[in-house]
Design a protein around this motif. Structure first.
Motif, PDB file in Angstrom:
ATOM      1  N   ALA A 195      51.453  -7.845  27.447  1.00  0.00           N
ATOM      2  CA  ALA A 195      50.887  -9.049  27.725  1.00  0.00           C
ATOM      3  C   ALA A 195      52.078  -9.710  27.956  1.00  0.00           C
ATOM      4  O   ALA A 195      52.669  -9.971  29.362  1.00  0.00           O
ATOM      5  N   ARG A 196      52.906 -10.051  27.444  1.00  0.00           N
ATOM      6  CA  ARG A 196      53.783 -11.643  27.682  1.00  0.00           C
ATOM      7  C   ARG A 196      54.568 -11.151  27.818  1.00  0.00           C
ATOM      8  O   ARG A 196      55.479 -11.465  28.556  1.00  0.00           O
ATOM      9  N   PHE A 220      44.432 -17.060  25.283  1.00  0.00           N
ATOM     10  CA  PHE A 220      45.142 -16.635  26.455  1.00  0.00           C
ATOM     11  C   PHE A 220      44.991 -16.691  27.881  1.00  0.00           C
ATOM     12  O   PHE A 220      45.732 -17.233  28.694  1.00  0.00           O
ATOM     13  N   GLY A 225      48.060 -17.395  30.086  1.00  0.00           N
ATOM     14  CA  GLY A 225      47.293 -15.645  30.610  1.00  0.00           C
ATOM     15  C   GLY A 225      46.296 -15.823  31.407  1.00  0.00           C
ATOM     16  O   GLY A 225      46.055 -14.563  32.009  1.00  0.00           O
ATOM     17  N   ARG A 228      46.506 -12.853  34.585  1.00  0.00           N
ATOM     18  CA  ARG A 228      46.343 -11.609  33.808  1.00  0.00           C
ATOM     19  C   ARG A 228      45.337 -11.360  33.596  1.00  0.00           C
ATOM     20  O   ARG A 228      45.026  -9.807  32.693  1.00  0.00           O
TER      21      ARG A 228
END
Length: 273
Positions: A195-196, A220, A225, A228
């Protein structure tokens, strides 16, 4: 619980074919779900109770054939406009027909995504049979949805491992939007590293009550995040109300809460308000 603006990105309206599958046995032990086909009215009531305005209904296709057909999903989307959006499922063993089916359901009927459940095929997402589907998703500008992490059903978990499988896909298809469902436990470090690393990779929380989410995922969601992570229930295995019952315990601010419950899904799946 919410204002009706929430979007549930992983739901099924099961058929008898789906509920007859032997791999459901472990889920039946863990949940209050039965093999009785739920009424659509009960599905809508469960959505209303949790403030879910739109549910993404997924078709299911595996090596044994169609378990929930695209036609059955399309009929529900047409019958309940504004409440459901369709997610295409296709036969990995017939890639030419699969691509044609994706294009038809996206262009003609407005389906918003494609989903393949890798454990159902025992094929990780970097297998060559997926690649024509990825091209179709990029060309049709719809996300590819998949399952990450271990499997609740009695099937191998390895196809849901994020690295190296999804890592290779995201490298090969930088324009492909991927949504990994079911959180990704026990490989959370791998999930969050993807995800990063990749701006087009997202996570949905389906199959988890929010108070049981891994702490590193919650952290996150509170920070960088927040754009996301998407809400999903995996109904009828888990209802959206049960998933969201203890939402305040996550400690999300107003923006992060709104993005998690619906804002991210409306952007990622291009859902019209």
């Amino acid at each position: 619980m919410t204002s009706g603006d929430a979007v549930d990105v992983w739901m099924q309206q099961p058929t008898e074919r789906f509920l007859a599958q032997p791999w459901l046995e472990s889920l039946l032990r863990w949940t209050s779900m039965t093999r009785a086909v739920p009424r659509v009215e009960d599905t809508l009531a469960a959505m209303d109770e949790a403030g879910v305005g739109v549910g993404l209904l997924s078709a299911w296709h595996g090596p044994q054939g169609s378990l929930i057909s695209n036609e059955e999903v399309a009929a529900l989307v047409e019958r309940y406009p504004g409440r459901f959006a369709g997610v295409v499922a296709v036969d990995l063993a017939d890639p030419v027909a699969a691509v044609k089916e994706i294009r038809w359901y996206v262009r003609e009927l407005g389906f918003v995504a494609v989903r393949v459940v890798p454990w159902l095929w025992n094929l990780p997402p970097n297998d060559r049979r997926y690649y024509p589907l990825y091209v179709a998703c990029v060309e049709e500008d719809v996300p590819f949805c998949t399952q990450i992490g271990h499997t609740g059903p009695l099937c191998p978990s390895e196809p849901g491992r994020p690295i190296p499988y999804l890592d290779e896909v995201l490298l090969d298809f930088p324009e492909l939007v991927v949504v990994g469902g079911h959180v990704g436990y026990p490989w959370m470090a791998e999930v969050l590293s993807l995800a990063r690393k990749y701006p087009n990779f997202h996570i949905d929380t389906s199959a988890y009550a929010v108070h049981r989410l891994p702490p590193e995922l919650v952290e996150f969601m509170r920070g960088r995040g927040r754009s996301r992570v998407l809400f999903g229930s995996n109904y009828p295995m888990v209802t959206p109300g049960r998933c969201l019952d203890r939402l305040p315990e996550l400690g999300l601010d107003v923006e992060a809460t709104e993005l998690f419950l619906g804002g991210n899904a409306r952007r990622v799946f291009d859902l019209r308000a």
